[in-house]
Design a protein around this motif. Structure first.
Motif, PDB file in Angstrom:
ATOM      1  N   PHE A   1      -5.464   4.018  14.027  1.00  0.00           N
ATOM      2  CA  PHE A   1      -4.617   5.016  13.354  1.00  0.00           C
ATOM      3  C   PHE A   1      -4.384   4.544  11.929  1.00  0.00           C
ATOM      4  O   PHE A   1      -3.804   3.492  11.680  1.00  0.00           O
ATOM      5  CB  PHE A   1      -3.266   5.206  14.072  1.00  0.00           C
ATOM      6  CG  PHE A   1      -2.366   6.122  13.286  1.00  0.00           C
ATOM      7  CD1 PHE A   1      -2.580   7.484  13.287  1.00  0.00           C
ATOM      8  CD2 PHE A   1      -1.366   5.605  12.468  1.00  0.00           C
ATOM      9  CE1 PHE A   1      -1.797   8.331  12.511  1.00  0.00           C
ATOM     10  CE2 PHE A   1      -0.580   6.442  11.685  1.00  0.00           C
ATOM     11  CZ  PHE A   1      -0.793   7.811  11.712  1.00  0.00           C
ATOM     12  N   THR A   2      -4.853   5.342  10.999  1.00  0.00           N
ATOM     13  CA  THR A   2      -4.647   4.989   9.587  1.00  0.00           C
ATOM     14  C   THR A   2      -4.501   6.255   8.756  1.00  0.00           C
ATOM     15  O   THR A   2      -5.049   7.293   9.111  1.00  0.00           O
ATOM     16  CB  THR A   2      -5.827   4.134   9.048  1.00  0.00           C
ATOM     17  OG1 THR A   2      -5.540   3.776   7.704  1.00  0.00           O
ATOM     18  CG2 THR A   2      -7.167   4.841   9.094  1.00  0.00           C
ATOM     19  N   THR A   3      -3.729   6.145   7.679  1.00  0.00           N
ATOM     20  CA  THR A   3      -3.633   7.289   6.766  1.00  0.00           C
ATOM     21  C   THR A   3      -4.320   6.920   5.446  1.00  0.00           C
ATOM     22  O   THR A   3      -4.221   7.654   4.481  1.00  0.00           O
ATOM     23  CB  THR A   3      -2.147   7.632   6.496  1.00  0.00           C
ATOM     24  OG1 THR A   3      -1.483   6.451   6.072  1.00  0.00           O
ATOM     25  CG2 THR A   3      -1.471   8.204   7.710  1.00  0.00           C
ATOM     26  N   LYS A   4      -4.979   5.747   5.483  1.00  0.00           N
ATOM     27  CA  LYS A   4      -5.614   5.281   4.245  1.00  0.00           C
ATOM     28  C   LYS A   4      -7.044   5.802   4.143  1.00  0.00           C
ATOM     29  O   LYS A   4      -7.684   6.044   5.168  1.00  0.00           O
ATOM     30  CB  LYS A   4      -5.598   3.752   4.211  1.00  0.00           C
ATOM     31  CG  LYS A   4      -4.167   3.252   4.158  1.00  0.00           C
ATOM     32  CD  LYS A   4      -4.040   1.774   4.258  1.00  0.00           C
ATOM     33  CE  LYS A   4      -2.571   1.427   4.448  1.00  0.00           C
ATOM     34  NZ  LYS A   4      -2.332   0.055   4.785  1.00  0.00           N
ATOM     35  N   PRO A   5      -7.530   5.947   2.913  1.00  0.00           N
ATOM     36  CA  PRO A   5      -8.902   6.449   2.766  1.00  0.00           C
ATOM     37  C   PRO A   5      -9.921   5.469   3.364  1.00  0.00           C
ATOM     38  O   PRO A   5      -9.620   4.277   3.495  1.00  0.00           O
ATOM     39  CB  PRO A   5      -9.099   6.532   1.248  1.00  0.00           C
ATOM     40  CG  PRO A   5      -7.824   6.148   0.624  1.00  0.00           C
ATOM     41  CD  PRO A   5      -6.889   5.646   1.642  1.00  0.00           C
ATOM     42  N   VAL A   6     -11.083   6.019   3.696  1.00  0.00           N
ATOM     43  CA  VAL A   6     -12.145   5.195   4.291  1.00  0.00           C
ATOM     44  C   VAL A   6     -12.427   3.995   3.371  1.00  0.00           C
ATOM     45  O   VAL A   6     -12.478   4.140   2.157  1.00  0.00           O
ATOM     46  CB  VAL A   6     -13.436   6.025   4.462  1.00  0.00           C
ATOM     47  CG1 VAL A   6     -14.572   5.168   5.025  1.00  0.00           C
ATOM     48  CG2 VAL A   6     -13.174   7.216   5.369  1.00  0.00           C
TER      49      VAL A   6
ATOM     50  N   ASP B   1       0.830  -1.214   0.000  1.00  0.00           N
ATOM     51  CA  ASP B   1       0.000   0.000   0.000  1.00  0.00           C
ATOM     52  C   ASP B   1       0.859   1.256   0.000  1.00  0.00           C
ATOM     53  O   ASP B   1       0.546   2.245  -0.660  1.00  0.00           O
ATOM     54  CB  ASP B   1      -0.898   0.034   1.258  1.00  0.00           C
ATOM     55  CG  ASP B   1      -2.007  -1.005   1.196  1.00  0.00           C
ATOM     56  OD1 ASP B   1      -2.219  -1.560   0.109  1.00  0.00           O
ATOM     57  OD2 ASP B   1      -2.638  -1.261   2.238  1.00  0.00           O
ATOM     58  N   ALA B   2       1.970   1.204   0.783  1.00  0.00           N
ATOM     59  CA  ALA B   2       2.827   2.400   0.916  1.00  0.00           C
ATOM     60  C   ALA B   2       3.494   2.742  -0.409  1.00  0.00           C
ATOM     61  O   ALA B   2       3.944   3.873  -0.612  1.00  0.00           O
ATOM     62  CB  ALA B   2       3.877   2.173   1.997  1.00  0.00           C
ATOM     63  N   MET B   3       3.578   1.746  -1.309  1.00  0.00           N
ATOM     64  CA  MET B   3       4.273   2.007  -2.591  1.00  0.00           C
ATOM     65  C   MET B   3       3.315   2.418  -3.700  1.00  0.00           C
ATOM     66  O   MET B   3       3.738   2.590  -4.841  1.00  0.00           O
ATOM     67  CB  MET B   3       5.036   0.745  -3.009  1.00  0.00           C
ATOM     68  CG  MET B   3       6.165   0.398  -2.049  1.00  0.00           C
ATOM     69  SD  MET B   3       7.253  -0.874  -2.689  1.00  0.00           S
ATOM     70  CE  MET B   3       6.193  -2.287  -2.671  1.00  0.00           C
ATOM     71  N   GLU B   4       2.046   2.542  -3.341  1.00  0.00           N
ATOM     72  CA  GLU B   4       1.074   2.908  -4.379  1.00  0.00           C
ATOM     73  C   GLU B   4       1.466   4.262  -4.982  1.00  0.00           C
ATOM     74  O   GLU B   4       1.755   5.207  -4.246  1.00  0.00           O
ATOM     75  CB  GLU B   4      -0.326   2.981  -3.768  1.00  0.00           C
ATOM     76  CG  GLU B   4      -1.391   2.734  -4.804  1.00  0.00           C
ATOM     77  CD  GLU B   4      -2.771   2.736  -4.191  1.00  0.00           C
ATOM     78  OE1 GLU B   4      -3.068   1.808  -3.434  1.00  0.00           O
ATOM     79  OE2 GLU B   4      -3.513   3.698  -4.464  1.00  0.00           O
TER      80      GLU B   4
END
Ligand SMILES: Nc1ncnc2c1ncn2[C@@H]1O[C@H](COP(=O)(O)OP(=O)(O)OP(=O)(O)O)[C@@H](O)[C@H]1O
Ligand SMILES: [Mg+2]
Length: 446
Positions: free
Chosen positions: A391-396, A346-349
Motif C-alpha cells: 500500500f503506497t500513495t507514492k509515485p512508482v 516524504d509526507a511534508m513534500e
C-alpha cells in the motif's frame, strides 16, 4: 343292483363338513405360507440392500480395510487393499496379514496384535508390500468380538500416507519458497531504502574524505620541504645556511602542524569507518542475537542521513536524549526508524514550513519513540490500509509500500507496537514502542 344314496343322511353331512374344514385349513396354511414367503422375500431384499450398501461403502473407501482372525489370518478385505496389493479377494483371504507387510515391521505388528486385547492400536505406521513397491500406511487396529464378547480377531484400517506425505512435502516446499520470497522482499525493501539514502551517505562520506585529502596534501608538501632540509644537512651546509633554509621553508610551522594534521586525518578516517559500519549494520542480512542497544544512536544516524538527503530545509526539533537504550536487533530497528522518519519527510513534500519533531518517553519498562510531521496527514480511508503490503500513495519508483508492513512485522517480533495516527493539530504521528530491557518473565518465554 344299485342302491340309491340318501344324500341327506347324517353320515353324508359329516363327511362334507370334514372336507370343508380340511379345505379351509389348507387355505389358511397356504395363505400363511404365502405371507411367510412374502416376508422372507422382503427380508431377503432388505438383506440384499444392506449387503450392497456395505459393499458400496467398502468399495468406495480409499482407506484399506482388513478383517483378520485372532491369528492374523485374513478373513475379509476391501477393494482398496486389492488395488494396493494387486491381488484379488480370493487370493488375499486365508493369507497371514504379516505376509503383506514389509519384514522390518513384523515385530511391531506382533506387538500390537498382542496388546490388542488391552487397548486398540492407533496411528501405527507400517509399510505394505504394494503392487508398485512399498506403501506407507497409518494403521488403526480394533479388536473384533463375537456376540458373547469373546475376542475372535481384529479389524484394521490403514490410510495410505503416500498422498499425505506428498502433500506435506509440497506444502513444506511451498512454505520454504514463500519464506525465501519474503526474505528477499524484506531485503529488497531494505536495499530500496538504502538506495534512497545513498545521496545523503555520499555527501556524508565526502566531508571526512575531503579533509583527509586536504590534510594529506599538506603533509605531502611538508614532507617535500623536510626532505630538502635533510638533503641540505647531508650535503654539509653551514649552520647559518640551514637556519636560513629553515625559515624560508617555514619548517617550524610545518612541524607544529604535523600533529594536528595527522590527528585530523585519523579523525576523518574514523568517521568514514563509522559511516561504513552504520551502512553495514543497515544492509546486513544476518542478524545477531537481540541485545541491549543504543537507540539514541540508531535514531540520530537515521535522522542525519535523511535530513542530509532532503532538498529543502526542515525545521527540526530533536528531543531525543543521548542515553536512550532499548532491547532488540539494532539493525532491524534502524530499518523501522529510517522508514518512519522518511515517511514523515516524504509526507511534508510541498508543505511549507516543514516541521519535524522527534521525541521519546520511557515508562513501565517501555521506550516510546514518536515522529511528528506537519504534512497533510492520512485520509481516513487509508488509515486501516497503511500496514498492508504494497500500500503506497507514492509515485512508482519512490515507494514500494512495504516499509510499514515490514516494520510492523519487525516490531511485533520485538514484542513492541507500531501506530500511525493523525495528530489532532494536523500532520501525522508515528509511535514506535519497544521493550526497554529484555523481558525475562515466563509468559514471554513459553
Ligand atoms: N507520516 C505520514 N504521513 C502521511 N502518510 C503517511 C505517513 N506515513 C505513511 N504514510 C502513508 O502510508 C503509505 C505506506 O507507507 P510505507 O512506509 O509502508 O510505504 P511507502 O513509504 O509508500 O514505500 P516504502 O516505505 O516501501 O519506500 C505511504 O505511501 C503513505 O501514503
Ligand atoms: Mg515508507
Amino acid at each position: 343292483m344299485s342302491r340309491k344314496q340318501d344324500l341327506t343322511s347324517p353320515t353324508h353331512i359329516d363327511t362334507d363338513d370334514a372336507w370343508v374344514s380340511v379345505i379351509q385349513k389348507m387355505d389358511e396354511a397356504y395363505a400363511e405360507l404365502v405371507h411367510s414367503q412374502v416376508e422372507v422375500e422382503e427380508k431377503n431384499a432388505e438383506l440384499e440392500e444392506a449387503r450392497s450398501f456395505f459393499h458400496s461403502i467398502q468399495s468406495s473407501m480409499s482407506d484399506v480395510l482388513i478383517v483378520c482372525d485372532q491369528n492374523g489370518v485374513i478373513e475379509g478385505v476391501n477393494k482398496a487393499l486389492e488395488a494396493l496389493t494387486g491381488r484379488g479377494e480370493e487370493e488375499l483371504i486365508g493369507t497371514r496379514f504379516t505376509d503383506l507387510v514389509v519384514q522390518k515391521y513384523h515385530a511391531k505388528i506382533n506387538t500390537f496384535m498382542g496388546q490388542l486385547r488391552i487397548q486398540p492400536v492407533r496411528d501405527c505406521e507400517v509399510e505394505l508390500i504394494g503392487r508398485e513397491g512399498e506403501v506407507p500406511l497409518s494403521m488403526n487396529c480394533s479388536p473384533r468380538n463375537n456376540h458373547r464378547g469373546r475376542l475372535i480377531g481384529m479389524v484394521m484400517l490403514g490410510r495410505p500416507l503416500g498422498e499425505l506425505q506428498k502433500a506435506y512435502k509440497e506444502l513444506n516446499a511451498a512454505h520454504a519458497e514463500l519464506k525465501l520470497a519474503q526474505e528477499r522482499l524484506v531485503q529488497s525493501e531494505k536495499m530500496a531504502s538504502l538506495g534512497r539514502l545513498v545521496a545523503g551517505v555520499a555527501h556524508e562520506l565526502n566531508n571526512p574524505i575531503s579533509f583527509v585529502y586536504g590534510n594529506m596534501h599538506a603533509l605531502q608538501r611538508y614532507t617535500d620541504r623536510l626532505c630538502t632540509y635533510f638533503d641540505a644537512i647531508n650535503e654539509g651546509n653551514s649552520r647559518e645556511q640551514l637556519r636560513a633554509m629553515r625559515e624560508k621553508l617555514r619548517l617550524d610551522k610545518a612541524i607544529r602542524d604535523l600533529n594536528s594534521l595527522v590527528e585530523g586525518t585519523m579523525e576523518g578516517a574514523d568517521r568514514v569507518k563509522e559511516i561504513v559500519n552504520d551502512l553495514r549494520q543497515f544492509s546486513s542480512t544476518q542478524e545477531s542475537e537481540k541485545a541491549q542497544f543504543d537507540l539514541s544512536h540508531v535514531i540520530k544516524t537515521a535522522l542525519h542521513w535523511i535530513i542530509k538527503e532532503s532538498k529543502t530545509p526542515i525545521d527540526l526539533v530533536d528531543n531525543v536524549p543521548d542515553d536512550l537504550t532499548a532491547f532488540g536487533h539494532s539493525g532491524q530497528i534502524h530499518q523501522v526508524v529510517v522508514n518512519l522518519i522518511q515517511n514523515a519527510v516524504d509526507a511534508m513534500e510541498g508543505c511549507d514550513p516543514k516541521h519535524l519533531e522527534l521525541s521519546t518517553q520511557q515508562h513501565d519498562g517501555k521506550v516510546i519513540f514518536e515522529v511528528r510531521d506537519s504534512g497533510s496527514g492520512i485520509p481516513d480511508d487509508f488509515l486501516s490500509r497503511l500496514f498492508d503490503p504494497f500500500f503506497t500513495t507514492k509515485p512508482v519508483g519512490q515507494g514500494t509500500g512495504l516499509g510499514l508492513s515490514i516494520s510492523y512485522g519487525i516490531v511485533s517480533e520485538h514484542g513492541g507496537e507500531l501506530e500511525i495516527l493523525n495528530h489532532p493539530e494536523g500532520g501525522a504521528l508515528a509511535r514506535l514502542t519497544l521493550l526497554a530491557e529484555e523481558d525475562l518473565t515466563e509468559a514471554n518465554h513459553a
